[in-house]
Design a protein around this motif. Structure first.
Motif, PDB file in Angstrom:
ATOM      1  N   SER A 139       1.405   2.092   3.090  1.00 36.43           N
ATOM      2  CA  SER A 139       1.982   1.679   4.376  1.00 36.43           C
ATOM      3  C   SER A 139       1.978   0.170   4.574  1.00 36.43           C
ATOM      4  CB  SER A 139       1.214   2.337   5.529  1.00 36.43           C
ATOM      5  OG  SER A 139      -0.098   1.795   5.633  1.00 36.43           O
ATOM      6  N   GLY A 140       1.095  -0.534   3.859  1.00 35.50           N
ATOM      7  CA  GLY A 140       0.983  -1.971   4.049  1.00 35.50           C
ATOM      8  C   GLY A 140       0.185  -2.353   5.278  1.00 35.50           C
ATOM      9  N   ALA A 141      -0.534  -1.399   5.858  1.00 31.21           N
ATOM     10  CA  ALA A 141      -1.336  -1.683   7.051  1.00 31.21           C
ATOM     11  C   ALA A 141      -2.585  -2.473   6.685  1.00 31.21           C
ATOM     12  CB  ALA A 141      -1.733  -0.379   7.736  1.00 31.21           C
ATOM     13  N   VAL A 142      -2.942  -3.424   7.540  1.00 32.21           N
ATOM     14  CA  VAL A 142      -4.183  -4.179   7.366  1.00 32.21           C
ATOM     15  C   VAL A 142      -5.327  -3.325   7.907  1.00 32.21           C
ATOM     16  CG1 VAL A 142      -5.471  -6.248   8.009  1.00 32.21           C
ATOM     17  CG2 VAL A 142      -3.007  -6.394   7.576  1.00 32.21           C
TER      18      VAL A 142
ATOM     19  N   ASP B  92      -0.082  -6.048  -5.261  1.00 32.59           N
ATOM     20  CA  ASP B  92      -0.779  -4.785  -5.524  1.00 32.59           C
ATOM     21  C   ASP B  92       0.062  -3.596  -5.072  1.00 32.59           C
ATOM     22  OD1 ASP B  92      -3.015  -5.731  -6.770  1.00 32.59           O
ATOM     23  OD2 ASP B  92      -4.436  -4.869  -5.338  1.00 32.59           O
ATOM     24  N   MET B  93       0.737  -3.754  -3.940  1.00 29.70           N
ATOM     25  CA  MET B  93       1.593  -2.684  -3.441  1.00 29.70           C
ATOM     26  C   MET B  93       2.738  -2.413  -4.412  1.00 29.70           C
ATOM     27  SD  MET B  93       1.716  -3.594   0.640  1.00 29.70           S
ATOM     28  CE  MET B  93       2.850  -2.253   1.022  1.00 29.70           C
ATOM     29  N   CYS B  94       3.286  -3.470  -4.993  1.00 25.09           N
ATOM     30  CA  CYS B  94       4.353  -3.307  -5.988  1.00 25.09           C
ATOM     31  C   CYS B  94       3.840  -2.540  -7.200  1.00 25.09           C
ATOM     32  CB  CYS B  94       4.875  -4.671  -6.423  1.00 25.09           C
ATOM     33  SG  CYS B  94       6.084  -5.390  -5.307  1.00 25.09           S
ATOM     34  N   ARG B  95       2.653  -2.917  -7.666  1.00 29.14           N
ATOM     35  CA  ARG B  95       2.080  -2.241  -8.832  1.00 29.14           C
ATOM     36  C   ARG B  95       1.768  -0.781  -8.534  1.00 29.14           C
ATOM     37  NH1 ARG B  95      -0.152  -7.529  -9.696  1.00 29.14           N
ATOM     38  NH2 ARG B  95      -1.902  -7.099  -8.292  1.00 29.14           N
ATOM     39  N   ALA B  96       1.512  -0.489  -7.231  1.00 28.23           N
ATOM     40  CA  ALA B  96       1.223   0.891  -6.833  1.00 28.23           C
ATOM     41  C   ALA B  96       2.496   1.707  -6.650  1.00 28.23           C
ATOM     42  CB  ALA B  96       0.413   0.899  -5.538  1.00 28.23           C
ATOM     43  N   GLY B  97       3.662   1.043  -6.804  1.00 31.37           N
ATOM     44  CA  GLY B  97       4.923   1.756  -6.711  1.00 31.37           C
ATOM     45  C   GLY B  97       5.539   1.773  -5.338  1.00 31.37           C
ATOM     46  N   THR B  98       5.014   0.961  -4.404  1.00 29.01           N
ATOM     47  CA  THR B  98       5.581   0.909  -3.061  1.00 29.01           C
ATOM     48  C   THR B  98       6.957   0.262  -3.099  1.00 29.01           C
ATOM     49  OG1 THR B  98       3.368   0.708  -2.124  1.00 29.01           O
ATOM     50  CG2 THR B  98       5.206   0.106  -0.701  1.00 29.01           C
ATOM     51  N   LYS B  99       7.931   0.902  -2.474  1.00 26.74           N
ATOM     52  CA  LYS B  99       9.301   0.389  -2.459  1.00 26.74           C
ATOM     53  C   LYS B  99       9.579  -0.294  -1.125  1.00 26.74           C
ATOM     54  CE  LYS B  99      10.124   2.289  -6.461  1.00 26.74           C
ATOM     55  NZ  LYS B  99      10.263   1.473  -7.681  1.00 26.74           N
ATOM     56  N   ASP B 100       9.786  -1.582  -1.155  1.00 27.19           N
ATOM     57  CA  ASP B 100      10.120  -2.327   0.063  1.00 27.19           C
ATOM     58  C   ASP B 100      10.819  -3.608  -0.348  1.00 27.19           C
ATOM     59  OD1 ASP B 100       9.833  -4.214   2.360  1.00 27.19           O
ATOM     60  OD2 ASP B 100       8.767  -2.520   3.245  1.00 27.19           O
ATOM     61  N   HIS B 101      11.981  -3.870   0.242  1.00 23.56           N
ATOM     62  CA  HIS B 101      12.751  -5.046  -0.167  1.00 23.56           C
ATOM     63  C   HIS B 101      12.010  -6.341   0.118  1.00 23.56           C
ATOM     64  CE1 HIS B 101      13.774  -4.711   4.141  1.00 23.56           C
ATOM     65  NE2 HIS B 101      13.974  -6.004   4.087  1.00 23.56           N
ATOM     66  N   ALA B 102      11.070  -6.318   1.077  1.00 26.13           N
ATOM     67  CA  ALA B 102      10.328  -7.537   1.403  1.00 26.13           C
ATOM     68  C   ALA B 102       9.379  -7.928   0.286  1.00 26.13           C
ATOM     69  CB  ALA B 102       9.547  -7.343   2.702  1.00 26.13           C
ATOM     70  N   LEU B 103       9.095  -6.976  -0.635  1.00 26.13           N
ATOM     71  CA  LEU B 103       8.174  -7.264  -1.727  1.00 26.13           C
ATOM     72  C   LEU B 103       8.879  -7.898  -2.921  1.00 26.13           C
ATOM     73  CD1 LEU B 103       6.086  -3.961  -1.695  1.00 26.13           C
ATOM     74  CD2 LEU B 103       5.532  -6.117  -0.599  1.00 26.13           C
ATOM     75  N   ALA B 104      10.182  -7.920  -2.885  1.00 25.96           N
ATOM     76  CA  ALA B 104      10.933  -8.469  -4.012  1.00 25.96           C
ATOM     77  C   ALA B 104      10.584  -9.935  -4.230  1.00 25.96           C
ATOM     78  CB  ALA B 104      12.426  -8.327  -3.762  1.00 25.96           C
ATOM     79  N   GLY B 105      10.383 -10.299  -5.470  1.00 25.69           N
ATOM     80  CA  GLY B 105      10.097 -11.686  -5.802  1.00 25.69           C
ATOM     81  C   GLY B 105       8.648 -12.074  -5.645  1.00 25.69           C
ATOM     82  N   VAL B 106       7.769 -11.111  -5.332  1.00 23.05           N
ATOM     83  CA  VAL B 106       6.345 -11.429  -5.194  1.00 23.05           C
ATOM     84  C   VAL B 106       5.774 -11.761  -6.560  1.00 23.05           C
ATOM     85  CG1 VAL B 106       4.103 -10.510  -4.578  1.00 23.05           C
ATOM     86  CG2 VAL B 106       6.062  -9.981  -3.171  1.00 23.05           C
TER      87      VAL B 106
ATOM     88  N   GLU C 251      -7.246   6.848  -2.847  1.00 22.65           N
ATOM     89  CA  GLU C 251      -6.480   6.106  -3.847  1.00 22.65           C
ATOM     90  C   GLU C 251      -5.557   5.069  -3.221  1.00 22.65           C
ATOM     91  OE1 GLU C 251      -7.018   6.415  -7.089  1.00 22.65           O
ATOM     92  OE2 GLU C 251      -8.601   7.837  -6.546  1.00 22.65           O
ATOM     93  N   SER C 252      -5.400   5.116  -1.918  1.00 24.88           N
ATOM     94  CA  SER C 252      -4.483   4.195  -1.240  1.00 24.88           C
ATOM     95  C   SER C 252      -5.163   2.926  -0.737  1.00 24.88           C
ATOM     96  CB  SER C 252      -3.811   4.909  -0.057  1.00 24.88           C
ATOM     97  OG  SER C 252      -3.001   5.974  -0.507  1.00 24.88           O
ATOM     98  N   VAL C 253      -6.478   2.825  -0.915  1.00 27.97           N
ATOM     99  CA  VAL C 253      -7.198   1.641  -0.446  1.00 27.97           C
ATOM    100  C   VAL C 253      -7.006   0.490  -1.434  1.00 27.97           C
ATOM    101  CG1 VAL C 253      -9.448   0.654   0.138  1.00 27.97           C
ATOM    102  CG2 VAL C 253      -8.926   3.025   0.748  1.00 27.97           C
ATOM    103  N   GLY C 254      -6.533  -0.635  -0.924  1.00 28.83           N
ATOM    104  CA  GLY C 254      -6.362  -1.822  -1.750  1.00 28.83           C
ATOM    105  C   GLY C 254      -7.267  -2.945  -1.276  1.00 28.83           C
ATOM    106  N   VAL C 255      -7.764  -3.736  -2.207  1.00 27.59           N
ATOM    107  CA  VAL C 255      -8.639  -4.864  -1.874  1.00 27.59           C
ATOM    108  C   VAL C 255      -8.239  -6.065  -2.725  1.00 27.59           C
ATOM    109  CG1 VAL C 255     -11.002  -5.743  -1.806  1.00 27.59           C
ATOM    110  CG2 VAL C 255     -10.564  -3.327  -1.309  1.00 27.59           C
ATOM    111  N   VAL C 256      -8.019  -7.203  -2.080  1.00 31.34           N
ATOM    112  CA  VAL C 256      -7.714  -8.438  -2.810  1.00 31.34           C
ATOM    113  C   VAL C 256      -8.590  -9.565  -2.269  1.00 31.34           C
ATOM    114  CG1 VAL C 256      -5.337  -7.832  -3.385  1.00 31.34           C
ATOM    115  CG2 VAL C 256      -5.823  -8.983  -1.216  1.00 31.34           C
ATOM    116  N   LYS C 257      -8.789 -10.579  -3.104  1.00 31.23           N
ATOM    117  CA  LYS C 257      -9.602 -11.732  -2.719  1.00 31.23           C
ATOM    118  C   LYS C 257      -8.887 -13.027  -3.111  1.00 31.23           C
ATOM    119  CE  LYS C 257     -13.996  -9.294  -3.519  1.00 31.23           C
ATOM    120  NZ  LYS C 257     -15.267  -9.316  -4.294  1.00 31.23           N
ATOM    121  N   THR C 258      -9.253 -14.088  -2.448  1.00 27.99           N
ATOM    122  CA  THR C 258      -8.802 -15.419  -2.843  1.00 27.99           C
ATOM    123  C   THR C 258      -9.886 -16.412  -2.459  1.00 27.99           C
ATOM    124  OG1 THR C 258      -6.935 -16.954  -2.823  1.00 27.99           O
ATOM    125  CG2 THR C 258      -7.625 -16.074  -0.695  1.00 27.99           C
TER     126      THR C 258
END
Length: 254
Positions: A183-186, A240-254, A150-157
């Motif tokens: 974790s935000g790991a690539v 996506d991390m924000c929507r998953a509930g990850t708490k990190d100040h660096a994500l603010a304003g995304v 459930e922790s695997v995230g995938v995005v495209k552009t």
């Protein structure tokens, strides 16, 4: 077959079909050291690039016959190293250079292990292709086995939204990023488009240095540059991390 798509005929003098490569290791008399090549002829090495001896012998029952050693458990030879294509780990020039540096570090007593999962690869086609890390199916399979599916995230552009690519007339292309939502790991990155072989290093360096996506999110990319494709992927992933509930100040304003 009939088609409405434009067709192009390319006349050439020759066509090269390359179906693979084999190591040039015959004649090295490695059997005299107890080294058993694999079925394709590659030299077995450990994580420190040390050649492995033993591991089943070479099919000769009697020790010493024709310079052979009997079957025995594999062991690393402390003073014999093998780097590059001959070991079959990652058959690319830059990987061979990195393996050589790793071997020298270990020879000098500075323990070093090269993480091959962080070594990028590229195809200089038109447009270019580049990747690092795992594919989406491989990452999902690993995550399923290890219990974090459930922790695997995938995005495209897409490159068609990039100003520099549009200005260059090279707007065909896409980017895909696979990451860990908590974790935000690539975990893997795949690029197809203008300068993909150059862009991939931002992700390969992040993997090698254990830099997370929230950390990458802080970086500023010049405009207009193709590097903004990378920035766009990172932004999408952080969202996506924000929507998953990850708490990190660096994500603010995304």
């Amino acid at each position: 077959a009939a088609t409405k798509e434009p067709r192009e005929v390319l006349e050439v003098d020759a066509c090269l079909v390359a179906t693979g490569r084999v190591p040039f290791t015959k004649g090295l008399n490695l059997g005299a050291l107890g080294v058993q090549l694999d079925r394709r002829g590659f030299v077995p090495v450990d994580a420190h690039m040390r050649v492995m001896a033993g591991g089943g012998g070479n099919g000769v029952a009697e020790a010493g016959k024709n310079g052979a050693h009997p079957a025995s458990p594999q062991r690393a030879m402390p003073h014999v190293f093998c780097v590059g294509d001959a070991n079959g780990r990652f058959m690319l020039a830059h990987a061979a250079s990195a393996q050589g540096i790793s071997a020298v570090e270990n020879i000098l007593g500075r323990t070093h292990v090269l993480d091959h999962a962080t070594v990028p690869a590229a195809c200089f086609t038109h447009p270019e292709m580049a990747f690092v890390g795992g594919t989406e199916p491989a990452v999902r399979e690993r995550a399923q086995k290890e219990g974090w599916a459930e922790s695997v995230g995938v995005v495209k552009t897409y490159f068609k939204g990039n100003s520099k690519a549009l200005a260059e007339g090279e707007a065909d292309g896409l980017g895909k990023l696979i990451f860990h939502k908590q974790s935000g790991a690539v975990l893997g990155a795949h690029l197809l488009g203008l300068h993909a072989a150059d862009l991939i290093h931002e992700f390969s360096n992040a993997m090698a240095l254990h830099t997370t996506l929230p950390d990458l999110r802080r970086a500023v990319h010049a405009h207009p540059t193709v590097s903004e494709v990378v920035e766009e992927l990172v932004r999408h992933a952080c969202a996506d991390m924000c929507r998953a509930g990850t708490k990190d100040h660096a994500l603010a304003g995304v």
